[in-house]
Design a protein around this motif. Structure first.
Motif, PDB file in Angstrom:
ATOM      1  N   GLY A 167     -53.500 -26.032 113.408  1.00 15.25           N
ATOM      2  CA  GLY A 167     -53.183 -24.865 112.647  1.00 15.25           C
ATOM      3  C   GLY A 167     -53.766 -25.084 111.072  1.00 15.25           C
ATOM      4  N   CYS A 168     -54.937 -26.223 111.047  1.00 12.76           N
ATOM      5  CA  CYS A 168     -55.153 -26.483 109.671  1.00 12.76           C
ATOM      6  C   CYS A 168     -56.254 -25.583 109.134  1.00 12.76           C
ATOM      7  N   LEU A 169     -56.623 -24.662 109.853  1.00  9.50           N
ATOM      8  CA  LEU A 169     -57.915 -23.678 109.537  1.00  9.50           C
ATOM      9  C   LEU A 169     -59.005 -24.136 108.804  1.00  9.50           C
ATOM     10  N   GLN A 170     -59.417 -25.502 109.112  1.00 12.98           N
ATOM     11  CA  GLN A 170     -60.676 -26.007 108.791  1.00 12.98           C
ATOM     12  C   GLN A 170     -61.918 -25.176 109.089  1.00 12.98           C
ATOM     13  N   CYS A 171     -61.696 -24.775 110.567  1.00 11.94           N
ATOM     14  CA  CYS A 171     -62.700 -24.285 111.503  1.00 11.94           C
ATOM     15  C   CYS A 171     -62.957 -22.739 110.917  1.00 11.94           C
ATOM     16  N   GLU A 172     -62.149 -22.241 110.159  1.00 10.69           N
ATOM     17  CA  GLU A 172     -62.215 -20.765 109.620  1.00 10.69           C
ATOM     18  C   GLU A 172     -62.980 -20.849 108.334  1.00 10.69           C
ATOM     19  N   LEU A 173     -62.807 -21.845 107.684  1.00 11.95           N
ATOM     20  CA  LEU A 173     -63.182 -22.191 106.283  1.00 11.95           C
ATOM     21  C   LEU A 173     -64.536 -22.578 106.715  1.00 11.95           C
ATOM     22  N   CYS A 210     -66.324 -21.934 109.373  1.00 14.56           N
ATOM     23  CA  CYS A 210     -67.409 -20.774 109.961  1.00 14.56           C
ATOM     24  C   CYS A 210     -67.804 -19.793 108.797  1.00 14.56           C
ATOM     25  N   SER A 211     -66.875 -19.513 107.917  1.00 11.19           N
ATOM     26  CA  SER A 211     -67.187 -18.583 106.888  1.00 11.19           C
ATOM     27  C   SER A 211     -68.165 -19.076 106.029  1.00 11.19           C
ATOM     28  N   TRP A 212     -68.063 -20.333 105.400  1.00 15.50           N
ATOM     29  CA  TRP A 212     -69.065 -21.221 104.857  1.00 15.50           C
ATOM     30  C   TRP A 212     -70.454 -21.000 105.241  1.00 15.50           C
ATOM     31  N   GLU A 213     -70.510 -21.516 106.467  1.00 14.49           N
ATOM     32  CA  GLU A 213     -71.802 -21.444 107.249  1.00 14.49           C
ATOM     33  C   GLU A 213     -72.332 -20.020 107.446  1.00 14.49           C
ATOM     34  N   ASN A 214     -71.635 -19.075 107.702  1.00 16.92           N
ATOM     35  CA  ASN A 214     -72.217 -17.783 107.929  1.00 16.92           C
ATOM     36  C   ASN A 214     -72.061 -16.863 106.903  1.00 16.92           C
ATOM     37  N   GLU A 215     -71.256 -16.993 105.891  1.00 18.25           N
ATOM     38  CA  GLU A 215     -70.929 -16.070 104.781  1.00 18.25           C
ATOM     39  C   GLU A 215     -71.238 -16.772 103.589  1.00 18.25           C
ATOM     40  N   ALA A 216     -71.444 -17.905 103.403  1.00 17.82           N
ATOM     41  CA  ALA A 216     -71.521 -18.561 102.079  1.00 17.82           C
ATOM     42  C   ALA A 216     -70.241 -18.424 101.264  1.00 17.82           C
ATOM     43  N   ASN A 242     -63.624 -17.961 103.254  1.00 18.40           N
ATOM     44  CA  ASN A 242     -62.905 -16.716 103.250  1.00 18.40           C
ATOM     45  C   ASN A 242     -62.612 -16.755 104.935  1.00 18.40           C
ATOM     46  N   PRO A 243     -61.347 -17.135 105.047  1.00 11.20           N
ATOM     47  CA  PRO A 243     -61.122 -17.124 106.690  1.00 11.20           C
ATOM     48  C   PRO A 243     -61.265 -15.579 107.333  1.00 11.20           C
ATOM     49  N   SER A 244     -60.892 -14.673 106.311  1.00 11.28           N
ATOM     50  CA  SER A 244     -60.998 -13.236 106.903  1.00 11.28           C
ATOM     51  C   SER A 244     -62.372 -12.896 107.245  1.00 11.28           C
ATOM     52  N   LYS A 245     -63.432 -13.763 106.944  1.00 12.43           N
ATOM     53  CA  LYS A 245     -64.814 -13.469 107.288  1.00 12.43           C
ATOM     54  C   LYS A 245     -65.193 -14.647 108.208  1.00 12.43           C
ATOM     55  N   SER A 246     -64.328 -15.111 108.957  1.00 13.65           N
ATOM     56  CA  SER A 246     -64.537 -16.541 109.762  1.00 13.65           C
ATOM     57  C   SER A 246     -64.635 -15.617 111.173  1.00 13.65           C
TER      58      SER A 246
END
Lengths: 423, 163
Positions: free
Chosen positions: B14-20, B22-28, B31-35
């Motif tokens: 549950g560290c949420l690094q994947c969400e960060l 993903c949102s960085w890669e795709n939305e620059a 923002n986990p809500s954009k992951s």
């Protein structure tokens, strides 16, 4: 084998593509009566707001799409009669086209409400690209526009008109917006939202007459109770009717729409129906009804094609569902959103934030739902309903917090401990 | 060789690094809500489950799209949203029975996992190998095992007899 498809909307186009895939040798003729390349009515509101150009409404983007697939596309061509005894259809110019299998994907047309003055210039549905062009040139910023009907289609058109900056009045016979898609709470919230955004919403009333205008405006719409609304344009969105006119004398049985069996075949062998015109099986009730929604048209088209190509693929029934964006407030409804006799429901309401979730259960299975102001992962409602997944302990958890839909789905479909899920 | 994202909830902390990532890669933006991948929390069980698009064969989203804005990437097999073509009608968000196509309020378009074109940022970011990028056919058995029992597809298939 020659397949003939009447109607070049989503059901017809998807059927043609699946026929090609399933039956590579067959001849496929796709006939549409509008002059444009196959396009999506659903995309018209986005064309009206200037979000896309005409090409953006096209169902398929590459110019040689149908050629490449060996699908003969004939637009601007109207079929006037079907003659099953001779296995051919008759075209407007008198010529015949023969078929081995025929698909009726003729769609639906807007109903014309019985209002004196409805035939005047300036009164139009927003249904075809041609009408879209006329509305785009007539609905100028600040000009008064009256929209008759706040059902699903009306509400989509409402969004587009409001975004064009017109002074908008909406007239709905029901006691709330989208009465056939949402309950009083959700429909009421939607009305409040629209009013907050500057749209005048008149519910529980109807237009009694459309007269020629005054105060420099083209038209005047008289409401029950006497109020008169100025209008430069009146848009009608008071429901649609299946296009079954050309079936007269064909022997194809029609109820609300064209009656089909689970293999999408009509009462006449070799003739199938799909999309808005078809009275197909409803997943939730097992009964046959006209859904007239995009996902159903797509599913019908695919299934009709498979069955026409000789595969026996019975229709499990499509889930009735809708999603609507009304000036930024997004709502969706799925399946039996009204609930079932003896079922339970969970409700979450945050009125100031325009947020509402309503889930309907039968025993421990989800059978319907409504969401307002919630867009994250809403598709899982479709999955939970259509898989008839027993929720077990998660029913109670959803009763406590109806937003935990994804958690419920994941917990019930995957072991959270040992399994590896490959994507 | 076609590769797949393998998700193993048991390994997720549950560290949420994947969400960060993903949102960085795709939305620059971080923002986990954009992951496109999301980690779901199960307090009762003390578990976490990462979840994203399964790139399913049925491709409900693709078939429901009225304007051909979702296409298959021939190289990765991913179903991708062409942002310029998407009109934001959201039909795919209700058509996807897995709930993995979401609407992005900022752009007025939908977003879903596109496997980052073949090098998923979430798998690179995951420190515990709960998300890995593996050969699809090599682990076909795991895939079958994971989904056989109770996935939407298998339940759908059985309805032919009962419904």
């Amino acid at each position: 084998m020659r397949h003939l498809i009447i109607g070049a909307g989503p059901a017809g186009v998807i059927a043609a593509e699946h026929l090609r895939e399933t039956d590579p040798q067959a001849g496929i003729l796709l006939i549409g009566d509008e002059p444009e390349p196959p396009y999506s009515r659903m995309a018209l509101p986005y064309y009206l707001t200037g979000n896309i150009d005409e090409r953006g409404t096209h169902l398929r983007k590459s110019a040689d799409h149908f050629d490449r697939l060996g699908i003969e596309l004939r637009t601007g061509t109207r079929v006037t009669a079907i003659e099953p005894a001779d296995k051919h259809v008759r075209l407007e110019d008198g010529r015949e086209e023969a078929y081995d299998r025929l698909l009726l994907a003729t769609g639906s047309s807007p109903a014309t409400p019985p209002i004196p003055g409805i035939e005047q210039e300036g009164v139009t549905p927003c249904w075809t690209l041609e009408q879209g062009r006329a509305i785009a040139s007539g609905a100028r910023p600040d000009s008064p526009v009256v929209l008759l009907g706040a059902g699903f289609i009306g509400s989509i058109v409402l969004e587009a008109l409001a975004r064009r900056g017109v002074e908008l009045h909406v007239v709905e016979m029901g006691d709330r917006m989208v009465p056939r898609m949402m309950n009083e709470t959700a429909g009421g919230l939607l009305k409040e939202w629209c009013e907050k955004k500057g749209v005048k919403v008149h519910v529980s009333t109807r237009a009694t007459a459309i007269q020629s205008g005054r105060n420099g405006h083209r038209l005047a719409v008289e409401l029950e109770g006497g109020e008169v609304l100025d209008a430069d344009l009146v848009i009608t969105a008071t429901g649609v009717r299946p296009n079954t006119g050309l079936l007269e004398g064909s022997g194809v049985q029609v109820d609300q729409g064209i009656l089909i069996d689970r293999n999408m075949q009509t009462s006449v062998e070799g003739i199938y129906a799909a999309g808005d015109v078809a009275q197909g099986r409803d997943f939730s009730t097992g009964e046959y009804s006209v859904q007239a929604i995009q996902p159903t048209a797509a599913e019908h088209g695919r299934l009709a094609a498979l069955n026409m190509a000789g595969r026996n693929v019975p229709h499990q029934g499509t889930l009735n569902m809708n999603v609507l964006d009304t000036l930024g407030l997004i709502s969706s409804s799925f399946g039996l959103w009204q609930g079932v006799e003896g079922g339970d429901h969970a409700e979450l309401l945050n009125r100031p934030r325009y947020r509402y979730v309503n889930l309907q259960f039968e025993e421990d299975r989800l059978v319907g739902g409504t969401c307002l102001g919630l867009t994250e992962h809403i598709g899982v409602l479709h999955g939970l309903i259509q898989s008839r997944l027993p929720l077990g302990v998660w029913k109670e958890r959803l009763m406590q917090d109806p937003t935990r839909l994804m958690e419920a789905y994941l917990a019930c479909t995957q072991s959270l401990s040992a399994c590896k899920v490959l994507h | 060789m076609l590769k797949s994202l393998a998700l193993e909830p048991a390994k997720c902390t549950g560290c949420l690094q994947c969400e960060l990532a993903c949102s960085w890669e795709n939305e620059a933006s971080f923002n986990p809500s954009k992951s496109r991948i999301r980690v779901f929390t199960f307090h009762e069980e003390g578990r976490f489950a990462p979840y994203t698009c399964t790139q399913c064969a049925e491709a409900w989203c693709l078939h429901a799209c009225p304007v051909e804005a979702i296409v298959i990437n021939g190289a990765t097999g991913a179903k991708e949203v062409i942002e310029d073509v998407c009109v934001g009608c959201k039909v795919c968000t209700i058509a996807c029975p897995f709930g993995t196509v979401n609407y992005n309020h900022d752009t007025g378009k939908v977003i879903k996992c596109d496997l980052c074109g073949g090098d998923p940022a979430c798998a690179r970011a995951c420190p515990t190998e709960a998300i890995t990028w593996v050969d699809a056919d090599q682990t076909g058995y795991d895939r079958m095992q994971a989904w056989a029992a109770r996935s939407v597809e298998s339940i759908d298939a059985t309805q032919g007899g009962g419904a």
